[in-house]
Design a protein around this motif. Sequence first.
Motif, PDB file in Angstrom:
ATOM      1  N   SER A 293       7.823   0.285  -7.586  1.00 50.12           N
ATOM      2  CA  SER A 293       6.301   0.516  -7.349  1.00 50.12           C
ATOM      3  C   SER A 293       5.687   0.054  -8.397  1.00 50.12           C
ATOM      4  O   SER A 293       6.051  -0.073  -9.568  1.00 50.12           O
TER       5      SER A 293
ATOM      6  N   PRO B  11       2.304   3.786  -1.295  1.00 49.46           N
ATOM      7  CA  PRO B  11       0.971   3.129  -1.328  1.00 49.46           C
ATOM      8  C   PRO B  11       0.745   2.963  -2.812  1.00 49.46           C
ATOM      9  O   PRO B  11       1.496   3.669  -3.770  1.00 49.46           O
ATOM     10  N   GLU B  12      -0.258   1.979  -3.160  1.00 52.15           N
ATOM     11  CA  GLU B  12      -0.545   1.859  -4.580  1.00 52.15           C
ATOM     12  C   GLU B  12      -1.528   2.889  -5.244  1.00 52.15           C
ATOM     13  O   GLU B  12      -1.291   3.095  -6.379  1.00 52.15           O
TER      14      GLU B  12
ATOM     15  N   ARG C 268       3.048   2.969   3.302  1.00 56.63           N
ATOM     16  CA  ARG C 268       1.678   2.471   2.782  1.00 56.63           C
ATOM     17  C   ARG C 268       0.476   2.936   3.437  1.00 56.63           C
ATOM     18  O   ARG C 268      -0.499   3.021   3.080  1.00 56.63           O
TER      19      ARG C 268
ATOM     20  N   ASP D 129       8.234   3.609   5.476  1.00 55.50           N
ATOM     21  CA  ASP D 129       7.047   3.078   5.033  1.00 55.50           C
ATOM     22  C   ASP D 129       5.927   4.078   5.006  1.00 55.50           C
ATOM     23  O   ASP D 129       5.574   4.514   6.187  1.00 55.50           O
TER      24      ASP D 129
END
Length: 97
Positions: free
Chosen positions: A72, A52-53, A28, A26
């Motif tokens: 994603s 992450p975005e 994020r 992870d």
Amino acid sequence: SSQNVRVDDEFNGINLTSVFGGIKYDLRDAKIKKDTLIKACLVFGGIDILVPENVKVKVKSSSIFGGVDNKSKNSAKDDSYTIYIDATCVFGGVDIK
């Protein structure tokens, strides 16, 4: 067996290896300050990578009875950093979310 890893500090890349098991990695909450590389190698296993975005994701893979699924959002700006994923999959897969 499986392993869950959550990164919440600076991330500079990693090698992930899974044989007859799974990894949930992870990112994020990671602080990504440059383009980075994740090398994933798996045999009869699976790896989930949560990104992450605000980063772009580029994938290169060599797969035999398996593969990589990039889910994603890739909604990052053009000047965002890129996570490069180099995957080798044998009877397993990598999911990028």
